[in-house]
Design a protein around this motif. Structure first.
Motif, PDB file in Angstrom:
ATOM      1  N   PHE A   1       3.657   1.633   2.232  1.00  0.00           N
ATOM      2  CA  PHE A   1       2.330   1.060   1.930  1.00  0.00           C
ATOM      3  C   PHE A   1       1.636   1.812   0.972  1.00  0.00           C
ATOM      4  CE2 PHE A   1      -1.611  -0.351   4.115  1.00  0.00           C
ATOM      5  CZ  PHE A   1      -1.665  -1.693   3.580  1.00  0.00           C
ATOM      6  N   MET A   2       1.354   0.986  -0.066  1.00  0.00           N
ATOM      7  CA  MET A   2       0.256   1.559  -1.155  1.00  0.00           C
ATOM      8  C   MET A   2      -1.325   1.056  -0.972  1.00  0.00           C
ATOM      9  SD  MET A   2       0.656   1.973  -5.448  1.00  0.00           S
ATOM     10  CE  MET A   2       0.699   0.309  -5.650  1.00  0.00           C
ATOM     11  N   HIS A   3      -2.126   1.943  -0.464  1.00  0.00           N
ATOM     12  CA  HIS A   3      -3.249   1.355   0.031  1.00  0.00           C
ATOM     13  C   HIS A   3      -4.536   2.312  -0.169  1.00  0.00           C
ATOM     14  CE1 HIS A   3      -3.469   3.366   4.026  1.00  0.00           C
ATOM     15  NE2 HIS A   3      -2.373   4.010   3.443  1.00  0.00           N
TER      16      HIS A   3
ATOM     17  N   ASP B   1       4.391  -6.625  -3.411  1.00  0.00           N
ATOM     18  CA  ASP B   1       3.956  -7.645  -2.821  1.00  0.00           C
ATOM     19  C   ASP B   1       2.748  -7.277  -2.047  1.00  0.00           C
ATOM     20  OD1 ASP B   1       6.063  -9.550  -3.369  1.00  0.00           O
ATOM     21  OD2 ASP B   1       7.381  -9.119  -1.278  1.00  0.00           O
ATOM     22  N   LEU B   2       1.728  -8.231  -1.847  1.00  0.00           N
ATOM     23  CA  LEU B   2       0.549  -8.059  -0.852  1.00  0.00           C
ATOM     24  C   LEU B   2       0.692  -7.891   0.478  1.00  0.00           C
ATOM     25  CD1 LEU B   2      -0.401  -9.455  -3.992  1.00  0.00           C
ATOM     26  CD2 LEU B   2      -2.337 -10.268  -2.608  1.00  0.00           C
ATOM     27  N   ILE B   3       0.380  -6.923   0.960  1.00  0.00           N
ATOM     28  CA  ILE B   3       0.428  -6.932   2.610  1.00  0.00           C
ATOM     29  C   ILE B   3      -0.950  -6.855   3.129  1.00  0.00           C
ATOM     30  CG2 ILE B   3       0.958  -5.307   4.358  1.00  0.00           C
ATOM     31  CD1 ILE B   3       3.359  -6.157   2.847  1.00  0.00           C
ATOM     32  N   ALA B   4      -1.257  -7.740   4.055  1.00  0.00           N
ATOM     33  CA  ALA B   4      -2.164  -7.927   4.850  1.00  0.00           C
ATOM     34  C   ALA B   4      -2.039  -7.822   6.482  1.00  0.00           C
ATOM     35  CB  ALA B   4      -3.230  -9.267   4.718  1.00  0.00           C
TER      36      ALA B   4
ATOM     37  N   GLY C   1      -2.928  -4.028   1.638  1.00  0.00           N
ATOM     38  CA  GLY C   1      -2.516  -3.043   0.225  1.00  0.00           C
ATOM     39  C   GLY C   1      -1.207  -3.862  -0.135  1.00  0.00           C
ATOM     40  N   PHE C   2      -0.388  -2.676  -0.757  1.00  0.00           N
ATOM     41  CA  PHE C   2       0.797  -3.371  -1.332  1.00  0.00           C
ATOM     42  C   PHE C   2       2.100  -2.744  -0.860  1.00  0.00           C
ATOM     43  CE2 PHE C   2      -2.534  -3.302  -4.458  1.00  0.00           C
ATOM     44  CZ  PHE C   2      -2.601  -4.732  -4.968  1.00  0.00           C
ATOM     45  N   ALA C   3       2.963  -3.604  -0.751  1.00  0.00           N
ATOM     46  CA  ALA C   3       4.502  -3.141  -0.532  1.00  0.00           C
ATOM     47  C   ALA C   3       5.029  -2.037  -1.487  1.00  0.00           C
ATOM     48  CB  ALA C   3       5.308  -4.329  -0.418  1.00  0.00           C
ATOM     49  N   TYR C   4       5.643  -1.131  -0.947  1.00  0.00           N
ATOM     50  CA  TYR C   4       6.294  -0.051  -1.696  1.00  0.00           C
ATOM     51  C   TYR C   4       7.528   0.432  -1.180  1.00  0.00           C
ATOM     52  CZ  TYR C   4       6.310   4.178  -4.730  1.00  0.00           C
ATOM     53  OH  TYR C   4       6.835   4.969  -5.630  1.00  0.00           O
TER      54      TYR C   4
END
Length: 280
Positions: free
Chosen positions: A246-248, A218-221, A235-238
């Motif tokens: 958080f992958m960023h 999922d996209l995380i803002a 970034g992206f949920a992990y």
């Protein structure tokens, strides 16, 4: 030498058929084509969406963090491709473009350029500086309208995000292109439209209790307490060991990484919560 000449003439050909004017180096073309061909050979397109996002995202782990790679100041806006150094937004955009192309089984650099323009510019049409989706909240709105992502912040328990958008025009001196009055007034119109839109977010204090509703990929803002500004990081949920990480592309560690601590514990003082979106 022959390979470089081939890349050069291919690049000229692409410039002739695409509205966007690409700015990149041979490494970027080679990295793009190499990733796509690897994905084709290994049939990544068969992976579920979340797994595919993570598969692509991990390709860039360790890539240096470089800020403001899109700010190529000149007479016209350019489609910048830089896979050598990434900031948080360009990391997210590149991963999403690769993910969508692999899912669609499109494996060309030309398709990559078109996909990047579609994500980065309002209604997928690169014109001048104001056509770029500078506010990530507008990026979410526009790409949801284009059927690319779905903002799920409200449905997973988000609260109204009360913000007035005016950061760019209020800090005109920080953006060299806004010395152009036409660009400045166009950005004011963008801010006015955003101020009419309802946004939702998950407050920092509630992320831990809601993180099970967020899927890997999922996209995380990340929202902020800074006045008149919407988002400060993406970034992206992990999901890892039952917790949301958080992958960023990190400005702290200066590279693309996966956080060691859960996202709820990673957020800093000026980070107030998160918005969440999912690929359609």
């Amino acid at each position: 030498m022959k390979k470089n000449l081939l890349l050069f003439f291919s690049f000229l050909f692409l410039q002739g058929i695409l509205q966007a004017q690409p700015v990149c180096e041979a490494f970027d073309v080679e990295k793009c084509e190499g990733l796509l061909q690897k994905a084709k050979k290994e049939q990544w397109h068969t992976l579920p969406d979340g797994e595919l996002v993570l598969k692509v995202g991990k390709v860039f782990l360790g890539t240096p963090y470089v800020a403001k790679t899109l700010e190529v100041v000149g007479d016209k806006e350019n489609l910048v491709i830089n896979l050598r150094g990434l900031d948080c937004t360009t990391y997210l955009e590149n991963v999403l473009v690769f993910t969508r192309l692999i899912r669609q089984q499109k494996y060309s650099f030309e398709a990559f350029l078109k996909g990047l323009e579609q994500l980065r510019y309002r209604e997928g049409d690169m014109r001048e500086y104001p056509s770029r989706l500078h506010y990530f909240s507008e990026w979410l709105v526009d790409n949801e309208a284009e059927g690319i992502i779905q903002n799920i912040s409200k449905e997973i328990g988000g609260k109204p995000y009360q913000k007035t958008f005016s950061f760019m025009t209020a800090h005109r001196d920080k953006y060299e292109q806004l010395a152009n009055d036409a660009y400045f007034y166009e950005l004011q119109k963008v801010e006015e439209r955003l101020n009419q839109h309802d946004f939702y977010y998950l407050p920092k204090s509630e992320i831990a209790s809601l993180e099970e509703k967020i899927q890997s990929g999922d996209l995380i803002a990340i929202t902020t307490t800074i006045p008149n500004l919407d988002i400060v990081h993406v970034g992206f949920a992990y999901q890892k060991n039952g917790r949301l990480h958080f992958m960023h592309a990190s400005s702290r560690s200066k590279k693309v990484e996966i956080t060691q601590v859960p996202l709820a514990e990673y957020l800093g003082k000026i980070q107030s919560g998160i918005m969440v979106a999912r690929l359609k």
